[in-house]
Design an enzyme around this catalytic site. Sequence first.
Site, PDB file in Angstrom:
ATOM      1  N   HIS A 233       0.965  -1.084   0.094  1.00  0.00           N
ATOM      2  CA  HIS A 233      -0.048  -0.132   0.027  1.00  0.00           C
ATOM      3  C   HIS A 233       0.831   1.157  -0.200  1.00  0.00           C
ATOM      4  O   HIS A 233       2.068   1.122   0.162  1.00  0.00           O
ATOM      5  CB  HIS A 233      -1.007  -0.166   1.178  1.00  0.00           C
ATOM      6  CG  HIS A 233      -0.272   0.131   2.573  1.00  0.00           C
ATOM      7  ND1 HIS A 233       0.265   1.312   3.097  1.00  0.00           N
ATOM      8  CD2 HIS A 233       0.120  -0.838   3.603  1.00  0.00           C
ATOM      9  CE1 HIS A 233       0.813   1.065   4.359  1.00  0.00           C
ATOM     10  NE2 HIS A 233       0.512  -0.107   4.539  1.00  0.00           N
ATOM     11  N   ASP A 355      -2.491 -18.791  12.954  1.00  0.00           N
ATOM     12  CA  ASP A 355      -1.706 -19.630  13.734  1.00  0.00           C
ATOM     13  C   ASP A 355      -1.613 -19.091  15.121  1.00  0.00           C
ATOM     14  O   ASP A 355      -1.643 -17.676  15.242  1.00  0.00           O
ATOM     15  CB  ASP A 355      -0.256 -19.107  13.029  1.00  0.00           C
ATOM     16  CG  ASP A 355       0.872 -19.760  13.547  1.00  0.00           C
ATOM     17  OD1 ASP A 355       1.600 -19.898  14.510  1.00  0.00           O
ATOM     18  OD2 ASP A 355       1.451 -20.549  12.440  1.00  0.00           O
ATOM     19  N   SER A 370       2.555  -4.917   7.142  1.00  0.00           N
ATOM     20  CA  SER A 370       2.338  -4.598   5.690  1.00  0.00           C
ATOM     21  C   SER A 370       3.497  -4.944   4.968  1.00  0.00           C
ATOM     22  O   SER A 370       4.531  -4.498   4.726  1.00  0.00           O
ATOM     23  CB  SER A 370       1.916  -3.210   5.567  1.00  0.00           C
ATOM     24  OG  SER A 370       0.912  -2.870   6.302  1.00  0.00           O
TER      25      SER A 370
END
Length: 422
Positions: A233, A355, A370
Site C-alpha cells: 500500500h 496461527d 504490511s
Amino acid sequence: MKNLSRSDLSSALSAVIKRFAVLSGTLMISAVSIAGFYKTALPNSYFISKGENLMINSAFSISAKPCESKYTVALTDTSARASKTTESTLMLFGSVPIKNVTSTSIDRPSLVPCGQAFGIKLLTDGVMVVDFSRVEGGCPAKSCGIKEGDIIISIDGKKVSSNAEVSSIIRNSDGEKCSVLLRRSGKEQTVDLTPVYSNGAYKAGMWVRDSSAGIGTLTFYDAQNGTFGGLGHPVCDSDTKEMLPLSAGLVGKVNITGLVQSDKGKPGQLLGEFSGSENLGSINLNCEDGVYGSLDKNPSAAEPVELGFRQEIKKGKAKILCSIDGKEPESYDILIEQINLAGGSEHDMVVKITDTDLLEKTGGIVQGMSGSPIIQNGRLVGAVTHVFIDDPQHGYGIFADEMYSRSQEIAESSENSSENAS
C-alpha cells in the site's frame, strides 16, 4: 392400470414439453445473470505461464475460448522474459459467453520471498500542506484557497522541496502577493498568497511536510534485475492521509526493538529504529500498490519461489512470512477467506490469521507487517496490506502479480535510463 387414450398421451407429453421449456428458459436466464455478474467481477487481462491455458478458480465452470479472428502479438519485456498476448472469450459452462479478455503468457517468474522489516525514507516531490494556523486573526494560506493535502510545487517561480525553502520565501516576501503553484488531485493550479506580518516575521499560516520515515515489510526480491516490492500500500502522510509524492527514497536497515499487540479497536505495531546510516537500496516508486525500487543485494537467504497468478488463488489455507522480533522471518498459518478478481477493486483479498503462535505474540496483524508475503501451494500469491481495526485477526491483501508488474516498471525505467546514458 388405467389405459390412456392417444389424446391423453398427447396432452401429457405436451405438458412435459412445456415444463421442460419453462425449466430450460429459467436455467438460461440464470446462466445469463451469472455471466453478467462475472462480466464485471473478473478482470480484463491476465498473466499465464507459457504452455498453459487460462483457467479461473470460481464457483462455476469458466473456460477460455481463443478468438479465432485475433492474432497473437509478440512482446519482449524489460527482464528479457519473452511474452505474447492473446485474446480469448471467457465462457460460462462452456456455452454462455461472458466477455473478451487478454492473457499474456510469460516464463513464470521466480522471486525471492522476503518478510524482513525494512526502513522507508522518503523525500517528497514538492511539499505537502498538512495543517493551518491563525496569524493575526486569520489564515492567509487558507483564505487564498490552499487546502490540506495540496502539494506546493513552487512559489513565485522558485521550486520548493523543503520546509526551510518555503519559510525563507515567505519571510522575504515583504508582505507582497506570492504566486503559489500547487497540485491537487493530480491537477496543477495557481493561487495568490499574501503573507501577514506577525511577531517579527511574515507568515502564511500553514504547516508543510517534506519527508517521511517508517517501517514496513519487504515482499519479494527479483534477483534477475535487482528490483523489490514491499508494503503493498502507499506511504501516506500521517495527518492528511494523502499519498506522499515521491522525489527520492532510500531503503534503510532497521532494528526491531519490540511490538505493541493488536486488540479490538486498537491496532498494534512493530517498534523499531533505523540502524546507522547504511542504505540498502533506493525507492523509485510510491503508489497505490506499495513501494518499489532496487536493492544493492539479495536481502534474504530464502530460496526463490514461483509467482502465482491471481486467477490461480484459492480460498483456503496459506502462509505468511514475517519477522516480528528482528530475527529471520518465520512462516505462519493463515486462511484466504475472500478473493476479489475485479479490476480496480479497492482490496484484492481478505485474510485471517489462524496461527496460534502468531496470535499469542501479536494479537493478529500489526502495523509494520504490511508487505508480508503470502505463500499458497508453494507460490507467492500476495502480500498482507491492512488490518481490520475491530478484528485484528483479519486483514486485506494484494495480489502478487500486481506487485510484480509494478516492479517491472522500475526495471524498465532503469533500463531506459542506462540506454539513454550510453
